[in-house]
Design a protein around this motif. Structure first.
Motif, PDB file in Angstrom:
ATOM      1  N   ILE A 136      -8.964  -5.611   3.703  1.00 17.86           N
ATOM      2  CA  ILE A 136      -9.046  -5.419   2.325  1.00 17.86           C
ATOM      3  C   ILE A 136      -8.417  -4.146   1.947  1.00 17.86           C
ATOM      4  O   ILE A 136      -7.574  -4.108   1.042  1.00 17.86           O
ATOM      5  CB  ILE A 136     -10.425  -5.425   1.840  1.00 17.86           C
ATOM      6  N   VAL A 137      -8.661  -3.076   2.834  1.00 14.90           N
ATOM      7  CA  VAL A 137      -8.344  -1.786   2.287  1.00 14.90           C
ATOM      8  C   VAL A 137      -6.596  -1.735   2.705  1.00 14.90           C
ATOM      9  O   VAL A 137      -5.940  -1.328   1.851  1.00 14.90           O
ATOM     10  CB  VAL A 137      -8.795  -0.698   3.373  1.00 14.90           C
ATOM     11  N   LEU A 138      -6.296  -2.352   3.749  1.00 13.85           N
ATOM     12  CA  LEU A 138      -4.867  -2.151   3.973  1.00 13.85           C
ATOM     13  C   LEU A 138      -4.055  -3.097   3.015  1.00 13.85           C
ATOM     14  O   LEU A 138      -2.760  -2.488   2.779  1.00 13.85           O
ATOM     15  CB  LEU A 138      -4.487  -2.644   5.596  1.00 13.85           C
ATOM     16  N   ASN A 139      -4.594  -4.128   2.734  1.00 20.07           N
ATOM     17  CA  ASN A 139      -3.838  -5.024   1.821  1.00 20.07           C
ATOM     18  C   ASN A 139      -3.635  -4.389   0.526  1.00 20.07           C
ATOM     19  O   ASN A 139      -2.554  -4.257  -0.203  1.00 20.07           O
ATOM     20  CB  ASN A 139      -4.199  -6.402   1.801  1.00 20.07           C
ATOM     21  N   SER A 140      -4.753  -3.877   0.003  1.00 17.66           N
ATOM     22  CA  SER A 140      -4.737  -3.238  -1.429  1.00 17.66           C
ATOM     23  C   SER A 140      -3.826  -2.140  -1.415  1.00 17.66           C
ATOM     24  O   SER A 140      -3.114  -1.869  -2.195  1.00 17.66           O
ATOM     25  CB  SER A 140      -6.191  -2.716  -1.560  1.00 17.66           C
ATOM     26  N   TYR A 141      -3.891  -1.238  -0.199  1.00 16.20           N
ATOM     27  CA  TYR A 141      -2.877  -0.256  -0.135  1.00 16.20           C
ATOM     28  C   TYR A 141      -1.374  -0.647  -0.088  1.00 16.20           C
ATOM     29  O   TYR A 141      -0.525   0.014  -0.643  1.00 16.20           O
ATOM     30  CB  TYR A 141      -3.147   0.508   1.095  1.00 16.20           C
ATOM     31  N   ARG A 142      -1.283  -1.505   0.835  1.00 17.49           N
ATOM     32  CA  ARG A 142       0.278  -1.943   0.902  1.00 17.49           C
ATOM     33  C   ARG A 142       0.575  -2.549  -0.541  1.00 17.49           C
ATOM     34  O   ARG A 142       1.738  -2.158  -0.896  1.00 17.49           O
ATOM     35  CB  ARG A 142       0.367  -3.178   1.725  1.00 17.49           C
ATOM     36  N   GLY A 143       0.156  -3.664  -1.169  1.00 19.76           N
ATOM     37  CA  GLY A 143       0.276  -4.053  -2.617  1.00 19.76           C
ATOM     38  C   GLY A 143       0.658  -2.792  -3.546  1.00 19.76           C
ATOM     39  O   GLY A 143       1.586  -2.732  -4.264  1.00 19.76           O
ATOM     40  N   ILE A 144      -0.295  -1.711  -3.647  1.00 23.64           N
ATOM     41  CA  ILE A 144      -0.199  -0.543  -4.463  1.00 23.64           C
ATOM     42  C   ILE A 144       0.925   0.269  -4.284  1.00 23.64           C
ATOM     43  O   ILE A 144       1.707   0.517  -4.788  1.00 23.64           O
ATOM     44  CB  ILE A 144      -1.327  -0.050  -4.454  1.00 23.64           C
ATOM     45  N   HIS A 145       1.214   0.357  -2.823  1.00 26.92           N
ATOM     46  CA  HIS A 145       2.056   1.314  -2.391  1.00 26.92           C
ATOM     47  C   HIS A 145       3.457   0.743  -2.771  1.00 26.92           C
ATOM     48  O   HIS A 145       4.311   1.391  -2.921  1.00 26.92           O
ATOM     49  CB  HIS A 145       1.992   1.605  -0.792  1.00 26.92           C
ATOM     50  N   ASN A 146       3.525  -0.468  -2.603  1.00 26.16           N
ATOM     51  CA  ASN A 146       5.013  -1.119  -2.976  1.00 26.16           C
ATOM     52  C   ASN A 146       4.899  -1.604  -4.573  1.00 26.16           C
ATOM     53  O   ASN A 146       5.986  -2.523  -4.560  1.00 26.16           O
ATOM     54  CB  ASN A 146       5.244  -2.385  -1.965  1.00 26.16           C
ATOM     55  N   THR A 147       4.439  -1.219  -5.357  1.00 26.82           N
ATOM     56  CA  THR A 147       4.674  -1.610  -6.747  1.00 26.82           C
ATOM     57  C   THR A 147       6.057  -1.457  -7.013  1.00 26.82           C
ATOM     58  O   THR A 147       6.580  -0.289  -6.561  1.00 26.82           O
ATOM     59  CB  THR A 147       3.751  -0.465  -7.744  1.00 26.82           C
ATOM     60  N   GLY A 176      -1.419  -9.849  -5.821  1.00 27.19           N
ATOM     61  CA  GLY A 176      -0.948 -10.900  -4.957  1.00 27.19           C
ATOM     62  C   GLY A 176      -1.492 -10.265  -3.519  1.00 27.19           C
ATOM     63  O   GLY A 176      -2.375 -11.172  -3.016  1.00 27.19           O
ATOM     64  N   LEU A 177      -0.947  -9.150  -2.950  1.00 27.52           N
ATOM     65  CA  LEU A 177      -1.701  -8.670  -1.739  1.00 27.52           C
ATOM     66  C   LEU A 177      -3.040  -8.394  -1.764  1.00 27.52           C
ATOM     67  O   LEU A 177      -3.520  -8.633  -0.865  1.00 27.52           O
ATOM     68  CB  LEU A 177      -0.766  -7.455  -1.632  1.00 27.52           C
ATOM     69  N   ILE A 178      -3.639  -7.810  -2.968  1.00 30.29           N
ATOM     70  CA  ILE A 178      -5.074  -7.436  -3.035  1.00 30.29           C
ATOM     71  C   ILE A 178      -5.818  -8.732  -2.859  1.00 30.29           C
ATOM     72  O   ILE A 178      -6.744  -8.715  -1.896  1.00 30.29           O
ATOM     73  CB  ILE A 178      -5.175  -6.705  -4.280  1.00 30.29           C
ATOM     74  N   PHE A 179      -5.620  -9.663  -3.595  1.00 31.46           N
ATOM     75  CA  PHE A 179      -6.254 -10.897  -3.234  1.00 31.46           C
ATOM     76  C   PHE A 179      -6.077 -11.751  -2.107  1.00 31.46           C
ATOM     77  O   PHE A 179      -6.936 -12.132  -1.418  1.00 31.46           O
ATOM     78  CB  PHE A 179      -5.903 -11.858  -4.430  1.00 31.46           C
ATOM     79  N   ALA A 180      -4.801 -11.403  -1.470  1.00 34.22           N
ATOM     80  CA  ALA A 180      -4.871 -12.054  -0.141  1.00 34.22           C
ATOM     81  C   ALA A 180      -5.847 -11.309   0.851  1.00 34.22           C
ATOM     82  O   ALA A 180      -6.349 -12.017   1.572  1.00 34.22           O
ATOM     83  CB  ALA A 180      -3.184 -11.844   0.265  1.00 34.22           C
ATOM     84  N   GLY A 181      -5.828  -9.926   0.540  1.00 38.68           N
ATOM     85  CA  GLY A 181      -6.911  -9.253   1.507  1.00 38.68           C
ATOM     86  C   GLY A 181      -8.113  -9.559   1.373  1.00 38.68           C
ATOM     87  O   GLY A 181      -8.814  -9.896   2.308  1.00 38.68           O
TER      88      GLY A 181
END
Ligand code: ATP
Ligand code: MG
Lengths: 254, 270
Positions: A136-147, A176-181
């Protein structure tokens, strides 16, 4: 999606489900192992356990820690991902921790939980958090980082303040990535809860499995496992609906 | 920074004119990594006029425009808007992005109203205003469509409508007509000229097309190959009272196009 491809995708979906069940039935009839019941036997056990309330009382015990654990991780994890995605310092500090945590065999740590949290509710919650947090943390991070930079720049040009930038650009773009996480995290958390029930506290759904296995009631054991898969897929698809409703209406099939 | 004006550039003639909407002074930009994009770019953009920026691809046109918008900081030099130094984006400037920058998860209506939404304008009010520009930009009927359902030209018009809707005095447009075919392009040019005659805005307009620049501009800033500096500022002085076909055949128009070609050719051949 227009009506035809939709019909097709449903047909395919149902066909693949029927195929898997048929395979199951066939393997049970050979039988591949005396511990492997047929699909029909497992289903009649499933029906019986629904009707006599076995599932209801078992799930009542499992869902509590699962919900608490996943909610804690979802909130904490999204927040951690947000902070790490927006601040290079937090990224430097936090990212390696979660990457290591994700790569480590957390299931092996679960027995150790008892030393700190005993064998009650808190232990189960901790097992859920342990397994669901990294993804969950890593996906949220990736999604937010790649805005997309272009959208951030656009919001800046149109004078968005910090809060608007996060709520109207960063979070929807990352959703998308957050919810995938979250989906993966819930699946992981479920694993954590059941593992805790198998390994440390014989209660809930995990205990159903242990109980029926020790009595060699394999129909019932498989029905319990089947119920876990079913429960997980239903809750995950509900989550996907929620995501589309909140953040990404353009992805909703019309 | 107040250097005495000793050079004889476009600035010295503008000294006589009233205060410009935008004054770009000795802009220099070096990107991290050592790419120098701009080298002392200087020009004025008079109030109520349309100024085009034209130059070879990759020379620094977008960079110039984004510095004017306050989205990028220059390495040296400054931009004055109505006599005040730019420190960041402001409500008097609106930007039309080369790559559209639409929210993929928002409808056309919300995208057009987005600038107003960020300014805290109420839903009803901002949607009414957005609808007005949706009609003006020929997007009526697509209010509820999402960007991925639109053609490139339509997306560009959504970006235009969004910039128009915030009612900024100064419009910064980065190749707004790049993704439409020649026929529609000409129609957009007419629409833009019409809109400007009604709305009284000052516009900076980046384009690759010399014909387009000559046709729509009061003033054309020609940049050199990067790192860009101003090669020449041309005022085509086209009389736009007549029919568009006639204008495009008039000697004044053709001469201007030819002149700019000559100016730019220098940078293309090498
Ligand atoms: N963020 C950036 N970081 C580093 N270099 C950049 C960046 N943005 C632009 N550049 C470089 O600066 C130069 C000018 O870029 P710019 O986008 O301003 O050119 P342009 O004139 O708008 O080009 P085009 O006509 O293709 O749109 C190019 O060499 C480009 O590679
Ligand atoms: Mg550009």
């Amino acid at each position: 999606m227009s009506a035809r491809p939709r019909l097709l995708s449903w047909t395919l979906r149902i066909a693949s489900i029927v195929f898997v069940f048929a395979l199951w039935e066939w393997a049970g009839r050979i039988p591949v192992s005396i511990a492997f019941p047929t699909f029909t036997a497992a289903m009649s056990a499933f029906r019986e356990m629904i009707l006599d309330g076995t599932f209801a009382s078992a799930y009542a015990e499992t869902i509590g820690p699962l919900l608490v654990g996943v909610l804690l991780t979802a909130l904490g994890g999204m927040l951690a991902g947000l902070v790490m995605g927006l601040s290079p310092k937090a990224e430097w500090l936090g990212l390696p921790l979660f990457i290591v945590l994700q790569a480590s065999p957390s299931a092996a740590i679960i027995p150790l939980i008892t030393f700190i949290y005993g064998i009650g509710f808190a232990a189960k919650v901790f097992a859920v958090v342990l397994l669901s947090a990294p993804v969950i943390v890593l996906n949220s991070y990736r999604g937010i980082h790649n805005t997309p930079r272009s959208l951030l720049e656009m919001s800046e040009a149109f004078l968005a303040n910090r809060r608007q930038r996060i709520w109207k650009i960063v979070l929807p773009a990352a959703s998308g990535l957050i919810f995938a996480g979250l989906r993966l995290g819930i699946a992981q958390g479920f694993t954590g809860a059941v593992l805790a029930e198998l390994i440390i506290t014989p209660t809930g759904v995990g205990d159903l499995i242990t109980f029926y296995r020790s009595g060699a009631d394999y129909d019932y054991m498989f029905a319990s496992i089947f119920s876990i898969v079913l429960f997980a897929s239903v809750s995950l698809s509900l989550l996907q609906k929620l995501e589309q409703r909140i953040f990404r209406p353009e992805m909703r099939p019309t | 920074m107040n250097h005495p004006h000793t050079d004889t550039g476009p600035r010295s003639t503008a000294e006589l004119a009233p205060e410009p909407a935008v004054r770009v002074q000795d802009l220099t930009k070096e990107y991290p990594g050592g790419i120098q994009a701009l080298d002392k770019v200087t020009f004025d953009m008079p109030k109520g006029e349309l100024t085009s920026i034209i130059g070879p691809s990759g020379c620094g046109k977008t960079t110039t425009l984004k510095i004017i918008a306050g989205l990028i900081e220059p390495s040296a030099g400054e931009v004055m808007v109505y006599g005040k130094a730019v420190r960041g984006p402001g409500p008097e400037r609106a930007f039309v992005f080369q790559e559209f920058a639409l929210l993929p998860w928002a409808t056309v209506l919300r995208n057009v109203a987005f600038g107003l939404e960020l300014r805290g304008v109420g839903k009803k009010e901002r949607e009414d205003m957005a609808r007005e520009y949706i009609v003006k930009m020929n997007l009526a009927g697509f209010e509820d469509a999402y960007p991925h359902q639109l053609s490139g030209g339509m997306r560009q018009r959504v970006g235009l409508a969004r910039a128009m809707a915030v009612d900024a005095d100064i419009l910064l447009m980065d190749e707004p007509f790049a993704s439409v075919d020649e026929q529609i392009r000409r129609k957009f040019q007419e629409d833009l000229l019409h809109l400007l005659s009604v709305e009284k805005k000052s516009v900076v307009f980046v384009t690759h097309s010399i014909e387009e620049a000559v046709y729509v501009s009061d003033q054309i800033v020609i940049l050199t190959r990067g790192p860009a500096h101003v090669s020449k500022v041309v005022r085509p002085g086209i009389d736009r009272s007549g029919d568009s076909q006639e204008i495009r055949r008039s000697p004044g128009y053709l001469d201007s196009v030819e002149n700019i070609w000559d100016e730019l050719r220098e940078y293309l051949e090498e």
